[in-house]
Design a protein around this motif. Sequence first.
Motif, short mmCIF file in Angstrom:
data_model
loop_
_atom_site.label_atom_id
_atom_site.label_comp_id
_atom_site.label_asym_id
_atom_site.label_seq_id
_atom_site.Cartn_x
_atom_site.Cartn_y
_atom_site.Cartn_z
N SER A 114 38.29 -28.28 -55.61
CA SER A 114 36.86 -28.09 -55.38
C SER A 114 36.14 -27.39 -56.53
O SER A 114 34.92 -27.48 -56.63
CB SER A 114 36.64 -27.31 -54.09
OG SER A 114 37.24 -26.03 -54.16
N TYR A 127 47.14 -21.15 -59.49
CA TYR A 127 45.69 -21.25 -59.60
C TYR A 127 45.28 -21.38 -61.06
O TYR A 127 45.87 -20.75 -61.93
CB TYR A 127 45.01 -20.01 -59.03
CG TYR A 127 45.39 -19.67 -57.60
CD1 TYR A 127 46.58 -19.01 -57.33
CD2 TYR A 127 44.55 -20.00 -56.54
CE1 TYR A 127 46.92 -18.68 -56.02
CE2 TYR A 127 44.89 -19.69 -55.24
CZ TYR A 127 46.09 -19.04 -54.98
OH TYR A 127 46.43 -18.73 -53.69
N ASP A 149 43.69 -28.13 -54.01
CA ASP A 149 42.27 -27.87 -53.79
C ASP A 149 41.58 -28.01 -55.14
O ASP A 149 41.69 -27.12 -55.98
CB ASP A 149 42.08 -26.47 -53.21
CG ASP A 149 40.62 -26.10 -53.00
OD1 ASP A 149 40.36 -25.06 -52.39
OD2 ASP A 149 39.72 -26.84 -53.49
N PHE A 183 36.85 -20.21 -60.33
CA PHE A 183 37.97 -20.97 -59.79
C PHE A 183 37.84 -22.44 -60.18
O PHE A 183 36.76 -23.02 -60.14
CB PHE A 183 37.96 -20.84 -58.27
CG PHE A 183 38.85 -21.83 -57.56
CD1 PHE A 183 38.32 -22.96 -56.99
CD2 PHE A 183 40.22 -21.62 -57.49
CE1 PHE A 183 39.12 -23.88 -56.34
CE2 PHE A 183 41.03 -22.53 -56.84
CZ PHE A 183 40.48 -23.67 -56.26
N TYR A 213 43.67 -25.17 -57.22
CA TYR A 213 44.87 -24.46 -56.86
C TYR A 213 45.87 -25.39 -56.19
O TYR A 213 45.51 -26.37 -55.53
CB TYR A 213 44.58 -23.21 -56.04
CG TYR A 213 44.89 -23.27 -54.57
CD1 TYR A 213 43.95 -23.70 -53.66
CD2 TYR A 213 46.13 -22.85 -54.09
CE1 TYR A 213 44.22 -23.72 -52.30
CE2 TYR A 213 46.40 -22.86 -52.74
CZ TYR A 213 45.44 -23.30 -51.84
OH TYR A 213 45.72 -23.32 -50.50
#
Lengths: 113, 111
Positions: free
Chosen positions: A58, A33, A56, A45, A48
């Motif tokens: 996003s 991550y 991902d 975030f 990942y």
Amino acid sequence: GAGVSQSPSNKVTEKGKDVELRCDPISGHTALYWYRQRLGQGLEFLIYFQGNSAPDKSGLPSDRFSAERTGESVSTLTIQRTQQEDSAVYLCASGNRVNQPQHFGDGTRLSIL
Amino acid sequence: QQQVKQSPQSLIVQKGGISIINCAYENTAFDYFPWYQQFPGKGPALLIAIRPDVSEKKEGRFTISFNKSAKQFSLHIMDSQPGDSATYFCAARENTGKLIFGQGTTLQVKP
């Protein structure tokens, strides 16, 4: 030590330059991550990776941000045409599996002049 | 859109006192709630964590209390020590493994 290793620990660059940040996860950890931590803020975030699955993405704030991971090893986060608002600590974490605790590196402190 | 809200932003406690940090979440699909401790210049380190089917978990001086119906959880540090002075983050995990963090609490324990 067998922890998450990030390099460089500090990076100062001029606005408009590209930067590449590196993360070496704990050996055998399939999940990786990337997070961003602005001064005095929580962690956001970014992206990942889990094994060979599609990442991902996003959380990536703009198309200037991208990341790659080679198999289940090293990952690089690239920021193109850096802006002053990109100044932050970029943290990498890895985990044995998606549902296992994440272990963080000490981050790369990025300063954009 | 802040999915995990943490309070207070800062906290000063006398040595030997109890430090309490609170978090509230919105997404009922979160499956795991860790607390991280971060010292200046270091990455966050996992301190203690709880799953939503448990109401309390204790590890040494650190206790998590979890209220599923209220969607709240808290960290209690008993007998707080100057070495506990750090920034504490609560987090909630999605089923993808992604962690959603609170904004952090800076704890200062005075000798």
